[in-house]
Design a protein around this motif. Structure first.
Motif, PDB file in Angstrom:
ATOM      1  N   THR A   9       0.835  -1.208   0.000  1.00 23.02           N
ATOM      2  CA  THR A   9       0.000   0.000   0.000  1.00 23.02           C
ATOM      3  C   THR A   9       0.868   1.255   0.000  1.00 23.02           C
ATOM      4  N   GLU A  10       2.034   1.187   0.666  1.00 17.10           N
ATOM      5  CA  GLU A  10       2.914   2.356   0.648  1.00 17.10           C
ATOM      6  C   GLU A  10       3.426   2.643  -0.761  1.00 17.10           C
ATOM      7  N   ILE A  11       3.849   1.602  -1.443  1.00 16.21           N
ATOM      8  CA  ILE A  11       4.331   1.791  -2.816  1.00 16.21           C
ATOM      9  C   ILE A  11       3.232   2.418  -3.678  1.00 16.21           C
ATOM     10  N   LEU A  12       1.997   1.911  -3.508  1.00 15.78           N
ATOM     11  CA  LEU A  12       0.893   2.426  -4.321  1.00 15.78           C
ATOM     12  C   LEU A  12       0.549   3.871  -3.965  1.00 15.78           C
ATOM     13  N   GLN A  13       0.700   4.208  -2.678  1.00 14.36           N
ATOM     14  CA  GLN A  13       0.414   5.590  -2.289  1.00 14.36           C
ATOM     15  C   GLN A  13       1.494   6.545  -2.786  1.00 14.36           C
ATOM     16  N   ILE A  14       2.754   6.115  -2.644  1.00 12.21           N
ATOM     17  CA  ILE A  14       3.845   6.970  -3.133  1.00 12.21           C
ATOM     18  C   ILE A  14       3.703   7.164  -4.644  1.00 12.21           C
ATOM     19  N   GLU A  15       3.353   6.076  -5.316  1.00 13.83           N
ATOM     20  CA  GLU A  15       3.190   6.174  -6.771  1.00 13.83           C
ATOM     21  C   GLU A  15       2.159   7.226  -7.129  1.00 13.83           C
ATOM     22  N   GLN A  16       1.049   7.241  -6.353  1.00 11.09           N
ATOM     23  CA  GLN A  16       0.012   8.203  -6.678  1.00 11.09           C
ATOM     24  C   GLN A  16       0.556   9.640  -6.595  1.00 11.09           C
ATOM     25  N   ARG A  17       1.357   9.909  -5.559  1.00 11.43           N
ATOM     26  CA  ARG A  17       1.956  11.246  -5.426  1.00 11.43           C
ATOM     27  C   ARG A  17       2.918  11.526  -6.575  1.00 11.43           C
ATOM     28  N   LEU A  18       3.749  10.526  -6.870  1.00  7.90           N
ATOM     29  CA  LEU A  18       4.744  10.730  -7.929  1.00  7.90           C
ATOM     30  C   LEU A  18       4.067  10.977  -9.276  1.00  7.90           C
ATOM     31  N   GLN A  19       2.921  10.323  -9.493  1.00 13.46           N
ATOM     32  CA  GLN A  19       2.228  10.521 -10.771  1.00 13.46           C
ATOM     33  C   GLN A  19       1.821  11.982 -10.970  1.00 13.46           C
ATOM     34  N   GLN A  20       1.520  12.672  -9.860  1.00 10.95           N
ATOM     35  CA  GLN A  20       1.192  14.108  -9.949  1.00 10.95           C
ATOM     36  C   GLN A  20       2.387  14.872 -10.507  1.00 10.95           C
ATOM     37  N   VAL A  21       3.565  14.529  -9.967  1.00  6.17           N
ATOM     38  CA  VAL A  21       4.795  15.193 -10.411  1.00  6.17           C
ATOM     39  C   VAL A  21       5.035  14.882 -11.893  1.00  6.17           C
ATOM     40  N   VAL A  22       4.858  13.615 -12.228  1.00  8.60           N
ATOM     41  CA  VAL A  22       5.090  13.194 -13.618  1.00  8.60           C
ATOM     42  C   VAL A  22       4.189  13.982 -14.554  1.00  8.60           C
ATOM     43  N   LYS A  23       2.946  14.194 -14.118  1.00  5.93           N
ATOM     44  CA  LYS A  23       2.005  14.948 -14.957  1.00  5.93           C
ATOM     45  C   LYS A  23       2.516  16.353 -15.231  1.00  5.93           C
ATOM     46  N   LEU A  24       3.167  16.949 -14.232  1.00  5.27           N
ATOM     47  CA  LEU A  24       3.653  18.327 -14.374  1.00  5.27           C
ATOM     48  C   LEU A  24       4.949  18.418 -15.162  1.00  5.27           C
ATOM     49  N   VAL A  25       5.905  17.566 -14.799  1.00 11.16           N
ATOM     50  CA  VAL A  25       7.252  17.755 -15.362  1.00 11.16           C
ATOM     51  C   VAL A  25       7.788  16.544 -16.137  1.00 11.16           C
ATOM     52  N   GLY A  26       7.011  15.493 -16.196  1.00 11.90           N
ATOM     53  CA  GLY A  26       7.477  14.303 -16.934  1.00 11.90           C
ATOM     54  C   GLY A  26       8.334  13.402 -16.068  1.00 11.90           C
ATOM     55  N   PRO A  27       8.459  12.138 -16.447  1.00 17.30           N
ATOM     56  CA  PRO A  27       9.153  11.156 -15.617  1.00 17.30           C
ATOM     57  C   PRO A  27      10.661  11.397 -15.530  1.00 17.30           C
ATOM     58  N   ASP A  28      11.227  12.067 -16.538  1.00 15.98           N
ATOM     59  CA  ASP A  28      12.686  12.231 -16.546  1.00 15.98           C
ATOM     60  C   ASP A  28      13.181  13.083 -15.395  1.00 15.98           C
ATOM     61  N   ALA A  29      12.267  13.926 -14.845  1.00 14.94           N
ATOM     62  CA  ALA A  29      12.687  14.794 -13.750  1.00 14.94           C
ATOM     63  C   ALA A  29      12.855  14.022 -12.446  1.00 14.94           C
ATOM     64  N   LEU A  30      12.341  12.791 -12.392  1.00 17.29           N
ATOM     65  CA  LEU A  30      12.432  12.031 -11.143  1.00 17.29           C
ATOM     66  C   LEU A  30      13.770  11.309 -11.045  1.00 17.29           C
ATOM     67  N   PRO A  31      14.305  11.200  -9.829  1.00 21.24           N
ATOM     68  CA  PRO A  31      15.513  10.382  -9.656  1.00 21.24           C
ATOM     69  C   PRO A  31      15.178   8.912  -9.913  1.00 21.24           C
ATOM     70  N   ASP A  32      16.197   8.120 -10.236  1.00 21.88           N
ATOM     71  CA  ASP A  32      15.950   6.722 -10.576  1.00 21.88           C
ATOM     72  C   ASP A  32      15.318   5.928  -9.443  1.00 21.88           C
ATOM     73  N   SER A  33      15.620   6.307  -8.180  1.00 21.38           N
ATOM     74  CA  SER A  33      15.013   5.577  -7.059  1.00 21.38           C
ATOM     75  C   SER A  33      13.499   5.739  -7.090  1.00 21.38           C
ATOM     76  N   GLU A  34      13.038   6.915  -7.525  1.00 20.60           N
ATOM     77  CA  GLU A  34      11.591   7.138  -7.601  1.00 20.60           C
ATOM     78  C   GLU A  34      10.991   6.529  -8.868  1.00 20.60           C
ATOM     79  N   ARG A  35      11.772   6.534  -9.909  1.00 20.05           N
ATOM     80  CA  ARG A  35      11.270   5.883 -11.129  1.00 20.05           C
ATOM     81  C   ARG A  35      11.148   4.372 -10.896  1.00 20.05           C
ATOM     82  N   LEU A  36      11.989   3.871 -10.020  1.00 21.35           N
ATOM     83  CA  LEU A  36      11.872   2.454  -9.673  1.00 21.35           C
ATOM     84  C   LEU A  36      10.525   2.201  -8.970  1.00 21.35           C
TER      85      LEU A  36
END
Ligand SMILES: Nc1ncnc2c1ncn2[C@@H]1O[C@H](COP(=O)(O)OP(=O)(O)OP(=O)(O)O)[C@@H](O)[C@H]1O
Ligand SMILES: [Mg+2]
Length: 588
Positions: free
Chosen positions: A461-488
Motif C-alpha cells: 500500500t505504501e508503494i501504491l500511495q507513493i506512486e500516486q503522489r509521484l504521478q502528480q509530479v510526472v504529470k507536471l514535469v514528466g518522468p525524466d525529472a524524477l531520480p531513478d530511485s523514484e522511477r523504480l
C-alpha cells in the motif's frame, strides 16, 4: 376465533388501505380479495390498516375484503431450501413456473418447501435428552455438499419425549415432541420464522478468520472477515455483479445466499441461467448444491424487492444456527433502497435526502447488524457475512445509500470507473478502499502461513500511495525529472497493478488465486524491488532494471504458475537473483 378482517377503501399501487379492521395487528400477513393476494400490515391507526401487497394490485377495487392470518411475514426453514430459487416472499419460482408457466399469475400458492418430497432423516437425539434452540434433532443429506441439520427452533426448550426413527419423511411429518415448561411441542423438519426478526441467540465474537475469496485485491489488501460486512459501491458497469459472482463461486463459506435485486430482468436471468452451470472448484459438484437464490426482477412488485433482503438474511441465519459459515450477497442494495423510497412515497411520508425515507439509515443498519461471527459451542464457530453492492447514480459516492452504508460496513471496496474503463479488473480503487479487519486477521496469517502479512501488505500500500503522489509530479514535469530511485517505485507500482491487482474473473488460470500463491507473488515482487533498489543505489540506471527479462516473468506469473504448482516460485526467485547478481557485478 375472533374475526380478522377489514374492507379495502383505497388502492395506491402496491399500497392499499383498509378500514373497519378487526383482529389484524402490525406486521401481520394478510390476504387481499378473493384471489387472496399476499400482503403485510405496515401501518395501523384505529380501525384503519395500511397494507403493502406483494403481488400486482391492478384491477382491485375498493370494497373487497382483507383477511388477517394472525401471523407475521415468515420464511419456511427446512430441507428443500438449497438449490432453490425464490422471490422476495419465498415463493419458489421454478415450482410456480411448472404450475403456471413463465408468468407468475397472482394468487398462485405454492409452498416454499415441497410438501410431497421425502427426505431421509437420521435422528441424533433420544427420548429423555434435553434440547434447546439449535440442538440438532437429526440430519438430512440435502445435497452432496450440504448436510441439513434439523435444529430445534429458537423458542423451544425442554426434554425429548418422542423422536421418530431413521426413515424417509416429508417436511410436515412430526419427527419429534418436546416437553417444555408450557406444554408439549410437536416439531416438524421445518419451522417458520418471522423474517424481520433476527434469530440470534448465540454469543457474538470478534472477527478473527478471513472469508477467503481467492481475489488478490480483497484477500491481500482489503480482506473481509467471516462474519464481516462489506460494500461494493460502483457506478454503472464497473464490475459489481462480476465481483459478487466471483464471491459466490469462490469464497470459502459453506452456504451462499444470493439476493439479486436486479434493475434489469436480464441481469437476473443471467444469474438464473449461469448459476446452475457453475461447478464448485473444491468438490467438483454443482455450486447450486450450496446455494439459495433469491431473485427479484424489475417486473415484480417493488414490495417483494423490499422483503427479499429480510427473507435472504433469515435463511442465512438459519444455516448459521446449524453451525455453517454463510455468505450473503445482495446485488444491489440500491435497488432495495429505491423500493423503500417508492413505498414511502406512496405512504406520503416526509422524505429525507433525495426522497429516501428518514428510516433508510436504520433499515440499512438493521440489515448489516445481522452479520457476525458467533460461538456455536464446543469450540465451533459459525458466521453470517454480508456483501452488499451499491449502485450510486452517476457513480457519485456522496449519495445517501452509499453514505449511510459506509457507516455500517467495515470493508469498502470502491469501484473506479477509470480503472474499469482501462479494463483494470477488478476495478477496486486501492487508494479509496479500506478494510477495518486488518488487525483482527493478522494472527491468522501467522498461524496458517507463518508470515507477517501486515508487513507485506503495508509495503504494497505504501508503494501504491507513493506512486500516486509521484504521478502528480510526472504529470507536471514528466518522468525524466524524477531520480531513478523514484522511477523504480513507479515501475514496481506498475508491476503490482498488472501482475498482482489485475485478476480476470473469466480466465481459467486466474479467476481464483490460493492464499499461498498470493503470498509468493507478493514476496516475489517485493524481493525484486529490494534487490533493484540496492542496485540503483549503487548507480545503475533505471533502464537496466526495467529491461531485465525477469520483469516479463513476474508480469506473467499469475497465469504461468498454477495454484497447485506453487513450488515453481522457487525458480522465479532464482531467476530474479541470477539477473540481479549479474547486474550487481557490473555496478560494484
Ligand atoms: N473481474 C473482472 N474480470 C474481467 N472482466 C470484468 C471483471 N469485472 C467486470 N468485468 C467486465 O465489466 C463488465 C461489467 O461488469 P458488471 O456487469 O459486473 O458491472 P456492474 O457494476 O454490475 O454493472 P451494472 O451497474 O450495470 O449492474 C463485465 O461484463 C465484464 O466484461
Ligand atoms: Mg450489476
Amino acid at each position: 376465533m375472533a374475526e380478522r378482517e377489514g374492507i379495502v377503501y383505497r388502492i395506491n399501487g402496491p399500497v392499499i388501505e383498509a378500514n373497519q379492521v378487526t383482529g389484524i395487528f402490525m406486521g401481520d400477513m394478510v390476504e387481499v380479495g378473493e384471489e387472496r393476494l399476499i400482503g403485510e400490515t405496515i401501518g395501523l391507526d384505529g380501525d384503519t390498516a395500511i397494507i403493502q401487497v406483494y403481488e400486482d394490485t391492478s384491477g382491485l377495487r375498493p370494497g373487497i375484503k382483507v383477511y388477517g392470518t394472525g401471523l407475521p411475514l415468515a420464511a419456511e426453514l427446512g430441507p428443500g431450501l438449497i438449490a432453490n430459487t425464490y422471490d422476495g416472499i419465498q415463493r419458489p419460482l421454478r415450482d410456480i413456473q411448472d404450475k403456471v408457466g413463465n408468468f407468475i399469475t397472482r394468487g398462485v400458492r405454492v409452498p416454499a418447501l415441497d410438501r410431497e418430497k421425502k427426505w431421509h432423516f437420521v435422528p441424533k437425539v433420544k427420548v429423555g435428552d434435553k434440547v434447546k434452540a439449535n440442538s440438532v434433532l437429526g440430519t438430512v443429506q440435502e445435497t452432496v455438499l450440504i448436510e441439513h441439520r434439523i435444529i430445534v427452533p429458537p423458542d423451544v426448550e425442554g426434554e425429548i419425549v418422542f423422536i421418530i426413527g431413521e426413515g424417509d419423511y416429508t417436511v410436515e411429518e412430526i419427527i419429534a415432541k418436546v416437553k417444555t415448561a408450557t406444554g408439549e411441542r410437536e416439531l416438524q423438519m421445518f419451522h417458520r420464522w418471522p423474517v424481520r426478526q433476527k434469530r440470534s441467540l448465540l454469543n457474538r465474537l470478534n472477527p478473527s478468520i478471513p472469508l477467503v475469496t481467492g481475489q488478490r485485491t480483497l484477500d491481500f489488501l482489503f480482506p473481509i472477515a467471516k462474519g464481516g460486512v462489506a460494500a461494493i459501491p460502483g457506478g454503472f458497469g464497473t464490475g459489481k455483479t462480476v465481483l459478487q459472482h466471483s464471491f459466490a463461486k469462490w469464497c470459502d463459506a459453506d452456504i451462499i445466499v444470493y439476493i439479486g435485486c436486479g434493475e434489469r430482468g436480464n441481469e437476473m436471468t443471467q444469474v438464473l441461467e449461469e448459476f446452475p452451470e457453475l461447478v464448485d472448484p473444491k468438490s467438483g459438484r454443482p455450486l447450486m448444491e450450496r446455494t439459495v437464490l433469491i431473485a427479484n426482477t424489475s417486473n415484480m412488485p417493488v414490495t417483494a424487492r423490499e422483503s427479499s433482503i429480510y427473507t435472504g438474511i433469515t435463511m442465512g441465519e438459519y444455516f448459521r444456527d446449524m453451525g455453517y459459515h454463510v455468505a450473503i450477497m445482495a446485488d444491489s442494495t440500491s435497488r432495495w433502497a429505491e423500493a423503500l423510497r417508492e413505498i414511502s412515497g406512496r405512504l406520503e411520508e416526509m422524505p429525507a435526502e433525495e426522497g429516501f425515507p428518514a428510516y433508510l439509515a436504520s433499515r440499512l443498519a438493521e440489515f448489516y447488524e445481522r452479520a457476525g461471527l458467533f460461538d456455536a459451542g464446543d469450540g465451533k464457530l459459525t458466521s453470517v457475512s454480508i456483501i452488499g453492492a451499491v449502485s450510486p447514480p452517476g457513480g457519485d459516492f456522496s449519495e445517501p445509500v452509499t453514505q449511510h452504508t459506509r457507516r455500517f460496513i467495515r470493508c469498502f471496496w470502491g469501484l473506479d470507473p477509470e480503472l474499469a474503463g482501462a479494463r483494470h479488473f477488478p476495478a477496486i480503487n486501492w487508494i479509496d478502499s479500506y478494510s477495518e479487519y486488518i488487525e483482527d486477521l493478522a494472527p491468522w496469517w501467522v498461524e496458517n502461513f507463518g508470515i507477517q502479512w501486515t508487513e507485506l501488505r503495508t509495503r504494497f500500500t505504501e508503494i501504491l500511495q507513493i506512486e500516486q503522489r509521484l504521478q502528480q509530479v510526472v504529470k507536471l514535469v514528466g518522468p525524466d525529472a524524477l531520480p531513478d530511485s523514484e522511477r523504480l517505485i513507479l515501475e514496481i507500482a506498475r508491476i503490482i497493478k498488472i501482475a498482482f491487482l489485475q485478476q480476470n474473473a473469466l480466465s481459467e488460470d486466474d479467476a481464483y488465486c490460493v492464499t499461498m500463491k498470493q503470498i509468493r507473488m507478493a514476496q516475489a515482487i517485493l524481493h525484486f524491488y529490494d534487490r533493484a533498489k540496492a542496485i540503483i543505489e549503487k548507480g545503475a540506471p533505471i533502464f537496466t532494471i526495467t529491461g531485465l527479462s525477469v520483469v516479463q516473468d513476474i508480469l506473467r506469473m499469475k497465469s504461468r504458475i498454477p495454484n497447485d504448482r506453487i513450488e515453481e516460485f522457487d525458480d522465479l526467485l532464482a531467476t530474479i537473483n541470477e539477473q540481479m547478481d549479474e547486474l550487481e557485478e557490473r555496478y560494484k
